[in-house]
Design a protein around this motif. Sequence first.
Motif, mmCIF file in Angstrom:
data_model
loop_
_atom_site.group_PDB
_atom_site.id
_atom_site.type_symbol
_atom_site.label_atom_id
_atom_site.label_comp_id
_atom_site.label_asym_id
_atom_site.label_seq_id
_atom_site.Cartn_x
_atom_site.Cartn_y
_atom_site.Cartn_z
ATOM 1 N N VAL A 186 -3.550 4.924 -1.985
ATOM 2 C CA VAL A 186 -4.604 5.648 -1.276
ATOM 3 C C VAL A 186 -4.270 7.141 -1.294
ATOM 4 O O VAL A 186 -3.178 7.549 -0.892
ATOM 5 C CB VAL A 186 -4.718 5.165 0.189
ATOM 6 C CG1 VAL A 186 -5.806 5.934 0.925
ATOM 7 C CG2 VAL A 186 -5.023 3.665 0.223
ATOM 8 N N SER A 187 -5.214 7.962 -1.747
ATOM 9 C CA SER A 187 -4.999 9.406 -1.735
ATOM 10 C C SER A 187 -5.272 9.951 -0.338
ATOM 11 O O SER A 187 -6.011 9.345 0.444
ATOM 12 C CB SER A 187 -5.937 10.092 -2.745
ATOM 13 O OG SER A 187 -7.284 9.984 -2.314
ATOM 14 N N ASN A 188 -4.672 11.089 -0.035
ATOM 15 C CA ASN A 188 -4.903 11.705 1.279
ATOM 16 C C ASN A 188 -6.382 12.011 1.502
ATOM 17 O O ASN A 188 -6.873 11.981 2.630
ATOM 18 C CB ASN A 188 -4.074 12.989 1.417
ATOM 19 C CG ASN A 188 -2.603 12.693 1.640
ATOM 20 O OD1 ASN A 188 -2.238 11.599 2.066
ATOM 21 N ND2 ASN A 188 -1.742 13.657 1.340
ATOM 22 N N SER A 189 -7.113 12.287 0.423
ATOM 23 C CA SER A 189 -8.533 12.600 0.561
ATOM 24 C C SER A 189 -9.341 11.400 1.037
ATOM 25 O O SER A 189 -10.450 11.541 1.545
ATOM 26 C CB SER A 189 -9.090 13.094 -0.777
ATOM 27 O OG SER A 189 -9.007 12.073 -1.763
ATOM 28 N N GLY B 38 0.867 5.360 15.960
ATOM 29 C CA GLY B 38 1.677 5.007 14.799
ATOM 30 C C GLY B 38 1.004 5.455 13.511
ATOM 31 O O GLY B 38 -0.171 5.170 13.281
ATOM 32 N N GLN B 39 1.748 6.154 12.678
ATOM 33 C CA GLN B 39 1.170 6.709 11.447
ATOM 34 C C GLN B 39 0.681 5.617 10.510
ATOM 35 O O GLN B 39 -0.166 5.864 9.645
ATOM 36 C CB GLN B 39 2.216 7.571 10.737
ATOM 37 C CG GLN B 39 2.702 8.758 11.553
ATOM 38 C CD GLN B 39 4.004 9.310 11.011
ATOM 39 O OE1 GLN B 39 4.347 9.090 9.862
ATOM 40 N NE2 GLN B 39 4.747 10.020 11.850
ATOM 41 N N ASP B 40 1.203 4.407 10.664
ATOM 42 C CA ASP B 40 0.848 3.354 9.723
ATOM 43 C C ASP B 40 -0.396 2.571 10.128
ATOM 44 O O ASP B 40 -0.805 1.650 9.422
ATOM 45 C CB ASP B 40 2.022 2.393 9.510
ATOM 46 C CG ASP B 40 2.473 1.708 10.797
ATOM 47 O OD1 ASP B 40 1.806 1.871 11.833
ATOM 48 O OD2 ASP B 40 3.501 1.016 10.751
ATOM 49 N N ALA B 41 -1.019 2.919 11.253
ATOM 50 C CA ALA B 41 -2.205 2.178 11.677
ATOM 51 C C ALA B 41 -3.304 2.220 10.616
ATOM 52 O O ALA B 41 -3.874 1.189 10.240
ATOM 53 C CB ALA B 41 -2.725 2.718 13.012
ATOM 54 N N VAL B 42 -3.588 3.414 10.122
ATOM 55 C CA VAL B 42 -4.630 3.531 9.100
ATOM 56 C C VAL B 42 -4.205 2.832 7.816
ATOM 57 O O VAL B 42 -5.038 2.268 7.087
ATOM 58 C CB VAL B 42 -5.003 5.012 8.842
ATOM 59 C CG1 VAL B 42 -3.846 5.779 8.205
ATOM 60 C CG2 VAL B 42 -6.251 5.117 7.973
ATOM 61 N N ALA B 43 -2.902 2.818 7.543
ATOM 62 C CA ALA B 43 -2.404 2.104 6.360
ATOM 63 C C ALA B 43 -2.688 0.611 6.488
ATOM 64 O O ALA B 43 -3.176 -0.030 5.541
ATOM 65 C CB ALA B 43 -0.907 2.345 6.189
ATOM 66 N N PHE B 44 -2.363 0.033 7.629
ATOM 67 C CA PHE B 44 -2.633 -1.386 7.840
ATOM 68 C C PHE B 44 -4.131 -1.677 7.800
ATOM 69 O O PHE B 44 -4.556 -2.732 7.319
ATOM 70 C CB PHE B 44 -2.038 -1.850 9.168
ATOM 71 C CG PHE B 44 -0.579 -2.185 9.097
ATOM 72 C CD1 PHE B 44 -0.134 -3.267 8.354
ATOM 73 C CD2 PHE B 44 0.364 -1.414 9.761
ATOM 74 C CE1 PHE B 44 1.212 -3.582 8.278
ATOM 75 C CE2 PHE B 44 1.715 -1.727 9.695
ATOM 76 C CZ PHE B 44 2.146 -2.809 8.951
ATOM 77 N N SER C 181 5.176 6.111 -0.400
ATOM 78 C CA SER C 181 5.169 4.677 -0.680
ATOM 79 C C SER C 181 6.602 4.186 -0.815
ATOM 80 O O SER C 181 7.542 4.973 -0.943
ATOM 81 C CB SER C 181 4.399 4.372 -1.971
ATOM 82 O OG SER C 181 5.198 4.654 -3.110
ATOM 83 N N GLU C 182 6.738 2.862 -0.802
ATOM 84 C CA GLU C 182 8.040 2.229 -1.023
ATOM 85 C C GLU C 182 7.941 1.267 -2.197
ATOM 86 O O GLU C 182 8.623 0.240 -2.242
ATOM 87 C CB GLU C 182 8.503 1.510 0.252
ATOM 88 C CG GLU C 182 8.714 2.463 1.423
ATOM 89 C CD GLU C 182 9.290 1.781 2.664
ATOM 90 O OE1 GLU C 182 9.087 0.562 2.813
ATOM 91 O OE2 GLU C 182 9.939 2.477 3.456
ATOM 92 N N PHE C 183 7.100 1.620 -3.157
ATOM 93 C CA PHE C 183 6.886 0.759 -4.309
ATOM 94 C C PHE C 183 8.171 0.545 -5.112
ATOM 95 O O PHE C 183 8.334 -0.492 -5.767
ATOM 96 C CB PHE C 183 5.807 1.345 -5.221
ATOM 97 C CG PHE C 183 4.426 1.380 -4.615
ATOM 98 C CD1 PHE C 183 4.039 0.452 -3.659
ATOM 99 C CD2 PHE C 183 3.512 2.348 -5.010
ATOM 100 C CE1 PHE C 183 2.764 0.473 -3.122
ATOM 101 C CE2 PHE C 183 2.232 2.375 -4.475
ATOM 102 C CZ PHE C 183 1.858 1.439 -3.525
ATOM 103 N N ILE D 77 0.845 -1.189 0.000
ATOM 104 C CA ILE D 77 0.000 0.000 0.000
ATOM 105 C C ILE D 77 0.883 1.243 0.000
ATOM 106 O O ILE D 77 2.008 1.226 0.530
ATOM 107 C CB ILE D 77 -0.945 0.022 1.226
ATOM 108 C CG1 ILE D 77 -2.027 1.101 1.069
ATOM 109 C CG2 ILE D 77 -0.181 0.194 2.524
ATOM 110 C CD1 ILE D 77 -3.142 0.995 2.102
ATOM 111 N N GLY D 78 0.395 2.315 -0.623
ATOM 112 C CA GLY D 78 1.141 3.571 -0.638
ATOM 113 C C GLY D 78 0.196 4.760 -0.558
ATOM 114 O O GLY D 78 -0.998 4.650 -0.841
#
Length: 467
Positions: free
Chosen positions: A200-203, A222-228, A179-181, A168-169
């Motif tokens: 995923v866009s910021n919007s 952790g900033q990545d919680a929503v990412a996970f 992202s780390e694509f 995900i990015g």
Amino acid sequence: MFAFCIWNQKTNQLFVARDRMGIKPLYFSLTNQAFSFASNTQALVAVGADTSINSVALQQQLSLHGVVPAPNTILNGVNKIKPATTLTIDAKGKVVEKTYWQPSAQRSELSDDEHIERTHELLTKAVLKRMNAADVPIGVLLSGGLDSSLLVGLLHEAGHQDIRTFSIGFEDIDDEAGSEFEYSDQIVKKFNTKHEKYVVSNSQVLPRLGEAVANMAEPMVGQDAVAFYLLSEQVSKQIKVVLSGQGADEAFAGYFWYPRMQSESGTEVERFAKHYVDRPYEEYLQTVNQQHHSGNHTEAWLNKEFAKANADEFMDKVFRTDITRLVVDDPVKRVDNMTMAWGLEARVPFMDYQLVEHALSISPSLKMSEEGKHPLKQISRGLLPDSVIDRKKGYFPMPALKYVRGEFLDFMADILNSTQCINRGVYNQDFVQKVIDQPEQYMTALNGSRLWHLALLEYWLQINIDE
């Protein structure tokens, strides 16, 4: 990994246990009427647990980037069982606590090469154990970093051909990549994995943030919680079990702050705190109102952890504290909560207790060479692309929650200026306004946003306690 309770009908006793590493959560509430337990705090709140703010936990929550070490939680009426711990509760409510595993952090007699070879053996065993203990397809959450890439490589090395990977990015902000694509794509190409990539866009983040927070057993910054959370939503549509790389940085010295701690002067707690603790205690006293000025509980807890026996040197104490206590309530809990919200089970091979025992026996100097994670990098040579092995350490990025601007700033300001927040009386509103006015002047030692930390705690309370 496990968390379970057994009722002994003959003795009228309840036996409760949590796995060595604390991978699976177990919360409880003890009153004069009952001992209640659950896998999250929300269930205990629903049966009437005291929801007043725990001042000890509050100071730790705002100092250890969202970590509240067991047995406390942010709520006075909810506790959690420590990792590697059992509780026996009798019919009168008497509780007996026992710790059944406490790893040492002392040198073994292995040479450096033998340490690396043994790491390879144990990590491969840990990966295969978690792959084989399933009757459904398993994938890998692939960030593009060394840890998740190595999991893919070891699966391939062990003969697995049909490997599924997911990444995900997010949007970039200034020079901060979202992202780390660039790196995950190299792993996909090398091992020909069946790959799914989500952007995923910021919007899209803010409308879904409340869902992620509602599924947090405790407030997690952790900033990545929503990412996970968003990644797990998509992955769960295809498979039900994934491997993830949590624990590798703590076990094998991957974070940038470890060398800084090592070279720092002062007491052990001072050396640790300068490069880890989110805000000085003096600032904490300015941040919260006086009823929560109950002492520097973070310092007291660190002193207790570092005083435990069987650690050869300062950095051994740091690594043991991180891998056995801190990681449990930061990345591991985060991934468990966000994946299980969608019925997706995340397994963490780097948290295998035999691998952790071995990692703690390796000298800090060996682990910290090559800018950290030397044993893992040596295992990866010839298996992974050098560009992935030698890249600068990355972090699952969510730039909008680090550099707080625009609608994200407005969102956090609204939370902290809300009637609910003011009436709760936790924060000193005058100081909070200073942070809102200059959010990028209030960054933590780990480059996190202190504004986000304040807003997330209040947002979690509004969603999970007030509603």
